[in-house]
Design an enzyme around this catalytic site. Structure first.
Site, PDB file in Angstrom:
ATOM      1  N   ASP A   1       7.892   9.270  -8.769  1.00 27.42           N
ATOM      2  CA  ASP A   1       7.443   7.809  -9.204  1.00 27.42           C
ATOM      3  C   ASP A   1       8.335   6.750  -9.563  1.00 27.42           C
ATOM      4  OD1 ASP A   1       6.724   4.860  -7.860  1.00 27.42           O
ATOM      5  OD2 ASP A   1       4.495   5.073  -8.449  1.00 27.42           O
TER       6      ASP A   1
ATOM      7  N   SER B   1       3.365  -1.365 -14.060  1.00 26.57           N
ATOM      8  CA  SER B   1       4.418  -0.045 -13.527  1.00 26.57           C
ATOM      9  C   SER B   1       6.106   0.142 -13.980  1.00 26.57           C
ATOM     10  CB  SER B   1       4.568  -1.008 -12.153  1.00 26.57           C
ATOM     11  OG  SER B   1       2.976  -0.795 -11.664  1.00 26.57           O
TER      12      SER B   1
ATOM     13  N   HIS C   1       7.678   2.353  -6.383  1.00 27.53           N
ATOM     14  CA  HIS C   1       7.169   1.692  -5.959  1.00 27.53           C
ATOM     15  C   HIS C   1       7.518  -0.168  -6.264  1.00 27.53           C
ATOM     16  CE1 HIS C   1       4.116   1.936  -8.831  1.00 27.53           C
ATOM     17  NE2 HIS C   1       3.871   0.381  -8.953  1.00 27.53           N
TER      18      HIS C   1
END
Length: 719
Positions: free
Chosen positions: A231, A654, A86
């Site tokens: 991810d 992240s 992402h």
């Protein structure tokens, strides 16, 4: 429920002030011996110098700020960088078309020549942090009439901060033009540090898994454990032949890092040491009870209401049109993530009585203040002033947030108009080419039909929530000529606007013409909306709130001055440590420590009911093959997909590398859990969990889905 409230009650007095030795988001250059000893007790095997050494090479040298908004880690001697899918999503989308949808199908560069340049993407290596409090505070601190001191706020403060930052940055860049620096406040604006970075602007896309893996679970699983999302995405840093930063050139070569992380294949078990290094965005651990109330009502509530409206419109159109889906996927994800975060935070604040617990803590602070005449003189009125400040601020800020999210947030026509109106498109302009490139990129990701539908819905809300004197003049036209139908009005405006014709607009800009935007029908409408939003924003002053929250933070730090404390996150390099650890949700059974191909398959079987669990048959077969080779865990004999630790995490984390006690890479952090959605306000060892994708899962996908042997060969695997 009562058990968790009691636990949180006991923890709050410690976590709010940052007194706990474990947990938290620690500045590497500021670690105390007490904190380091606690890390050693948990299982860290690195020396302080091996962890962070500004005068030499250490583990921190492998960690990067990715694009200014995420974290990443270098994993090869040729500059390969891992971050989350992402985080790399916009870069993947930038190269995608309906004919070649690399978001959906994934991407693999088979050779270095196929590694794609991503204009605008950069990575930053933090070089050092320098405490400059003594140079900054005197410029923004004044004496009050009663002899006490206060900080100045508003435009004057911003100008003074900007001036000193310009000077500090100049001092850095004059000595080394490859460096950059940022001035950031810490501890509620009571301290300031200058972070020095080396920025590499040539970063290229190397590999991205298909969205069925990289986004598996979608909105359904976002902020939720258990997860099976793979991810990750892979990029490479390029440099000049001298290994120094250079703008994109075909002559650039892979960057040779001073340090890269080695991949651990031994895995983990419950209780093992785990550490993240990354760039968390914002936390509010020192925020007052009134500040938390304001966050619930004035920020989260309008985001939830606007998200309910906007996301519904977008999803309906995106599901029906793959071209529009590709254009709006990233924007949808951004708003959806923000929206769900606000829902979860409000739920957690209420469920765990966090405001009540904070008030109890503040009683302790108040008692500490009143026990000493000097403290009374300095802080005696802080809680009264906080109440006064928020009584004025909160209702006004709620209107600001509502108008912003409903209208301009992720609605790109506002940005398009701004770039056209403010850009210099004359023949002598040095920024003309870049501005036109920005205009092209915005057009590539705009659907005017959806934008107008979104704006019409936002304007209806704006009319309901905003006094008549702050509304745009065209509202009268909508009422009188269009019988209050905003959709009919905005569509009519768009139909009479040149702004919807990208070819005509870019042609005019190339000729140096942009004054027409002031008379363009859509340009005028957007300008009026912007002016009305400025009127709403101009009615608000954050100064009193900021000053009183600063004073409270200062008081709390003084109260615990003998204990190590950490500052709230501010997108600078931080370390968090803890253990691989599961937890038990309220009223449920203990969650698994990790997920497997079997749990992925169980969710995939529900794809007919939920598209977020859709996965291609060949990808699912690969994931459930059982042939996991060296990536199978030695104990479970299975491929472990994602796992959880009690590391502290928030937005910006992240892509943060998750290390074991030896400093070897265990995985990449990518999310938090639903039960700790108030983690930005309160960290809890009982509930806060960091969700990471197991590095062995990443390697398995690179090798077996991507068939990217060349990458596997250059990645360093721990002995």
């Amino acid at each position: 429920m009562k058990k968790h409230i009691l636990i949180l009650s006991a923890l709050l007095a410690m976590t709010v002030s940052g007194v706990r030795a474990d947990g938290g988001m620690w500045i590497l250059g500021d670690l105390t011996r007490q904190t380091y000893d606690a890390m050693r007790a948990y299982g860290l095997q690195l020396t302080p110098e091996e962890l962070s050494n500004e005068n030499g090479t250490s583990l921190r040298n492998a960690v990067v700020l990715f694009g200014g908004y995420c974290s990443g880690v270098v994993v090869s001697p040729d500059g390969l960088v891992l971050t989350n899918h992402h985080c790399g999503f916009e870069s993947i989308q930038q190269h995608s078309t309906p004919q070649h949808d690399y978001v959906k199908d994934g991407f693999v560069a088979r050779t270095s020549d196929e590694e794609w340049s991503v204009p605008g993407l950069y990575v930053s290596f933090p070089i050092r942090e320098v405490k400059v409090t003594d140079r900054v505070l005197p410029l923004i601190t004044e004496k009050s009439a009663d002899g006490t001191t206060h900080q100045i706020w508003g435009k004057e403060r911003a100008q003074r901060i900007d001036s000193i930052e310009t000077l500090l940055v100049k001092e850095v860049t004059e000595k080394d033009s490859t460096l950059w620096a940022e001035l950031k406040p810490y501890y509620g604006h009571n301290e300031y540090y200058l972070t020095v970075y080396r920025v590499y602007p040539d970063v290229r896309l190397v590999l991205a898994p298909p969205s069925s893996l990289g986004k598996f679970g979608g909105d359904t699983d976002n902020w939720v454990w258990p997860r099976e999302t793979c991810d990750f995405s892979v990029f490479r840093i390029y440099a000049g032949k001298d290994n120094m930063p250079a703008e994109y050139s075909k002559d650039n070569v892979p960057y040779k890092p001073t340090r890269f992380a080695s991949v651990a294949l031994d895995g983990y078990k419950a209780g093992d040491f785990a550490m993240t290094l990354g760039f968390p965005g914002s936390t509010y651990r020192y925020l007052s009870a009134r500040g938390i109330e304001s966050r619930v009502q004035s920020t989260n509530k309008p985001v939830i209401e606007a998200g309910n409206l906007k996301l519904g419109i977008w999803k309906q159109v995106m599901d029906a049109n793959p071209v529009i889906r590709l254009k709006y996927d990233s924007k949808y994800q951004s708003l959806s993530n923000f929206h769900k975060n606000c829902i979860g935070m409000n739920n957690s604040i209420e469920q765990y009585s966090i405001i009540g617990q904070k008030r109890n803590f503040e009683k302790t602070v108040d008692e500490w203040i009143k026990a000493d005449p000097q403290r009374i003189a300095k802080y005696g009125d802080v809680f009264e002033k906080i109440d006064e400040a928020y009584a004025d601020f909160s209702p006004k800020y709620e209107k600001v947030m509502s108008s912003f999210i409903n209208l301009s947030y992720q609605t790109d026509v506002f940005g398009l108009r701004s770039i056209i109106a403010r850009g210099d498109y004359s023949k002598k302009s040095k920024t003309k080419a870049a501005a036109i490139a920005d205009v092209r990129e915005l057009y590539r990701n705009i659907d005017f039909g959806l934008e107008m539908r979104t704006i019409a819905a936002g304007l209806r809300r704006f009319k309901e929530q905003t006094p008549a004197e702050m509304q745009p003049d065209f509202f009268k036209t909508v009422e009188n000529t269009y019988q209050g139908n905003f959709s009919a009005y905005v569509n009519d405006v768009a139909a009479h606007s040149m702004l919807t014709d990208s070819t005509a607009v870019i042609s005019r800009l190339k000729k140096g013409h942009n004054k027409w935007i002031a008379k363009d029908a859509l340009g005028k409408m957007l300008a009026q909306i912007g002016q009305s939003m400025m009127k709403v924003q101009g009615n608000i002053d954050r100064s009193a709130v900021s000053e009183q929250e600063r004073r409270l933070t200062q008081a709390v730090r003084e109260m615990y001055e003998s204990s190590p404390t950490y500052s709230d996150a501010n997108m600078t390099l931080r370390m968090s440590y803890g253990t691989v650890k599961t937890y038990t949700p309220e009223g449920g059974s203990e969650y698994p420590l990790y997920t497997t191909p079997q749990t992925l398959a169980a969710k995939a079987a529900k794809a007919g009911e939920n598209k977020d669990y859709a996965i291609e048959n060949d990808v699912l077969s690969l994931m459930t093959s059982g042939n996991y080779g060296r990536y199978a865990d030695k104990s479970s004999k299975n491929l472990q997909l994602c796992f959880i630790t009690d590391n502290d995490i928030t937005g910006g984390n992240s892509g943060s590398p998750m290390f074991n006690g030896k400093g070897q890479l265990l995985g990449l952090a990518f999310d938090g859990n639903w039960e700790s959605m108030a983690n930005d306000i309160l960290y809890s060892t009982e509930l806060t969990r960091c969700i990471g994708v197991d590095i062995r899962y990443v390697m398995y996908v690179i090798e077996n889905w991507g068939k990217a042997d060349r990458l596997i060969k250059e990645i360093s695997f721990a002995e």
